[in-house]
Design an enzyme around this catalytic site. Structure first.
Site, PDB file in Angstrom:
ATOM      1  N   LYS A  78       0.857  -1.187   0.000  1.00  0.00           N
ATOM      2  CA  LYS A  78       0.000   0.000   0.000  1.00  0.00           C
ATOM      3  C   LYS A  78       0.892   1.236   0.000  1.00  0.00           C
ATOM      4  O   LYS A  78       1.923   1.260   0.688  1.00  0.00           O
ATOM      5  CB  LYS A  78      -0.886  -0.013   1.256  1.00  0.00           C
ATOM      6  CG  LYS A  78      -1.858   1.164   1.341  1.00  0.00           C
ATOM      7  CD  LYS A  78      -2.744   1.078   2.584  1.00  0.00           C
ATOM      8  CE  LYS A  78      -3.761   2.208   2.645  1.00  0.00           C
ATOM      9  NZ  LYS A  78      -4.618   2.141   3.859  1.00  0.00           N
ATOM     10  N   SER A 153      -9.670   2.480   3.167  1.00  0.00           N
ATOM     11  CA  SER A 153      -8.781   3.170   2.271  1.00  0.00           C
ATOM     12  C   SER A 153      -7.844   2.251   1.487  1.00  0.00           C
ATOM     13  O   SER A 153      -7.278   2.670   0.474  1.00  0.00           O
ATOM     14  CB  SER A 153      -7.931   4.180   3.056  1.00  0.00           C
ATOM     15  OG  SER A 153      -7.078   3.514   3.965  1.00  0.00           O
ATOM     16  N   SER A 177      -9.842   0.277   7.495  1.00  0.00           N
ATOM     17  CA  SER A 177      -9.327   0.296   6.122  1.00  0.00           C
ATOM     18  C   SER A 177      -8.716  -0.992   5.601  1.00  0.00           C
ATOM     19  O   SER A 177      -8.349  -1.045   4.433  1.00  0.00           O
ATOM     20  CB  SER A 177      -8.300   1.411   5.966  1.00  0.00           C
ATOM     21  OG  SER A 177      -8.955   2.624   5.777  1.00  0.00           O
TER      22      SER A 177
HETATM   23  N1  GLN Z   1     -12.801   5.076   6.695  1.00  0.00           N
HETATM   24  C1  GLN Z   1     -12.115   5.555   7.861  1.00  0.00           C
HETATM   25  C2  GLN Z   1     -11.608   6.960   7.632  1.00  0.00           C
HETATM   26  O1  GLN Z   1     -11.928   7.491   6.634  1.00  0.00           O
HETATM   27  C3  GLN Z   1     -10.987   4.635   8.223  1.00  0.00           C
HETATM   28  C4  GLN Z   1      -9.780   4.850   7.396  1.00  0.00           C
HETATM   29  C5  GLN Z   1      -8.662   3.951   7.774  1.00  0.00           C
HETATM   30  O2  GLN Z   1      -8.825   2.965   8.487  1.00  0.00           O
HETATM   31  N2  GLN Z   1      -7.482   4.317   7.329  1.00  0.00           N
HETATM   32  O3  GLN Z   1     -10.926   7.520   8.426  1.00  0.00           O
END
Ligand code: GLN
Length: 491
Positions: A78, A153, A177
């Site tokens: 990632k 994400s 995410s």
């Molecule tokens: N969807 C959540 C956010 O927007 C979690 C993102 C994540 O775990 N990096 O913060």
């Protein structure tokens, strides 16, 4: 073997060990797939020469007598992990083309184990999002249906593994995410206990939550790679000093007698009937294997989203202050004095979601609001953690849905940030408590898009969690299903 990309990590390891294939051949196969499926937009930076040089090095290590379950196996990272040999952007314009002088610890460890990097994976900008639509480099497409989001994400990681463009992808989970995109894309995802994988070299979003993890086709694959990934890192001040762990050791442990806690709050309003029935069917499978299903309650978990959207932006506002055109990142071409330069650089370099989070974070930390929001949120976070500890007196693992339903269409929620934030309803409580969690494929929704079962365990119980997931995968084949037309092509 014609469909190398459908093989497990263990099978690939055997082919490499017996000399039937070389890492260079394997790497070529996956690079060809990456190239053939550009339409998914899963990769941000691919440098075939560098990957092939790593593969050749792995082949030389083997020729000189080295072995190891991961030696010569490809993976992709990632684009939150910094890498010396590929650009590290966090999917932001701010870091376009940025070359890190060092590798993140996770990257370094997996490299030492002999894994070969295929490139960097798209994600939401600074890991902020639930659909991978916040990338400055365009959305990732879900291999099951290119009209759908892959989740976020870590959408690039999920899509790449779902399409079998790589057998293993690293990912990060701050509030969901890894688990949410794994569920939307039909792959296995694991977020370990906070503090177990190193955060060194992970571009920071919310430091008290950010956790590195993995996406793979199965729990068995994840166990093999996680063993090499976890471990104390003196360079990370929140790294937990525990001896390295063999995450494979509980894979074959039967689940008979296992107490699976099912939080009744996770089955309320918002959950779609298809997600509910897929999760209930998975629980029936466990019951059939001799597990005991225990009704539990996590009443404060519903406050997870408001707590998270105070704590995470507060930390983000501080972490993202380094992107000022001086220390890191894009610098505006035309500017006046220093303050104007910083303002313009940040205005040009950062996307809407990071800006929104910086504003919220600066607000909740400001004098006069700190006690009302930030401190209050920290107190509720503590309560959520304590609630999980009480639950774990009644059960060994917790199971429930990952998401309210199957993946939504690209564009469906971009105009409504709050609807997007609600995507993580079921994953955020575990994140706030620092617990390990998984998403395991368990069915499909009415539009043929995957659904996931969430499994959570107490701190440091990754091996147990992987075993519980593996026992399910031994008797089901959801995790073996691949999107027709994408995973079937060769290369
Ligand atoms: N969807 C959540 C956010 O927007 C979690 C993102 C994540 O775990 N990096 O913060």
């Amino acid at each position: 073997m014609t469909q190398l990309h459908l093989a497990s990590v263990a099978e690939l390891g055997r082919l490499l060990a017996s000399g039937e294939i070389s890492s260079v051949e394997l790497t070529r196969h996956f690079l060809a797939r990456v190239e053939a499926h550009r339409e998914l937009n899963a990769f941000l930076d691919v440098r075939p020469e560098t990957s092939l040089a790593q593969a050749a090095a792995a082949d030389r290590r083997r020729a000189s007598g080295e072995s190891g379950p991961l030696l010569g196996i490809p993976l992709a990272h990632k684009d939150i992990f910094v890498t010396r040999d590929w650009a590290s952007t966090a999917a932001s314009r701010m870091l376009e083309g940025y070359m890190s002088p060092f590798d993140a610890t996770v990257v370094e460890r997996l490299g030492q184990a002999g894994m070969v990097c295929l490139g960097k994976l798209n994600c939401d900008e600074f890991a902020m999002g639930s659909s991978n639509e916040n990338s400055a480099y365009g959305p990732v497409r879900n291999p099951w249906d290119v009209k759908a989001v892959p989740g976020g994400s870590s959408g690039g990681s999920a899509a790449a593994v779902a399409a079998r463009l790589c057998p293993v992808a690293t990912a990060t989970d701050t509030g969901g995410s890894i688990r949410e995109p794994a569920a939307f894309s039909g792959v296995t995802g694991i977020k370990p206990t906070y503090g177990r994988p190193s955060r060194w070299g992970m571009i920071a979003f919310a430091s008290s939550l950010d956790t590195a993890g993995l996406m793979t086709a199965s729990a068995e694959d994840a166990a093999a790679v996680l063993s090499a990934m976890l471990g104390f890192d003196p360079k990370d001040s929140t790294s937990v000093d525990r001896p390295p762990e063999d995450c494979i050791r509980e894979l074959d442990r039967p689940v008979a007698g296992l107490r699976i806690g099912v939080p009744r709050e996770f089955f309320g309003k918002g959950l779609t009937p298809e997600a509910e029935s897929a999760v209930r069917a998975a629980l029936d499978t466990y019951r059939g294997l001799g597990a005991e299903i225990v009704d539990i309650s996590l009443p404060t978990a519903s406050l997870g989203i408001p707590v998270y959207y105070v704590v995470a932006p507060a930390e983000a506002s501080s972490n993202l202050s380094r992107f000022d055109g001086v220390r890191y990142g894009h610098r505006a071409k035309n500017h006046g004095d220093l303050a104007d330069m910083i303002k313009r650089s940040r205005a040009e370099g950062l996307g809407a979601e990071p800006k929104r989070r910086i504003l919220i974070g600066a607000y909740v930390l400001s004098h006069g609001y700190y006690d009302a929001y930030y401190l209050q949120a920290q107190k509720v976070r503590r309560l959520i953690g304590e609630e999980f500890q009480r639950a774990f007196q009644q059960c060994d693992v917790i199971a429930g849905p990952v998401t309210t339903g199957e993946a939504f269409d690209i564009g469906a929620k971009t105009a409504d940030p709050v609807a997007m934030y609600l995507e993580d309803l079921f994953t955020i409580p575990g994140s706030l408590a620092g617990l390990p969690g998984m998403s395991v494929p368990c069915g499909f929704g009415p539009r043929g898009r995957p659904l996931g079962l969430q499994l959570m365990a107490n701190h440091f119980q990754e091996a147990r969690l992987l075993g519980v997931a593996h026992q399910f995968q031994k008797v089901t084949d959801w995790h073996r299903r691949t999107p027709a037309g994408v995973a079937a092509t060769n290369p």
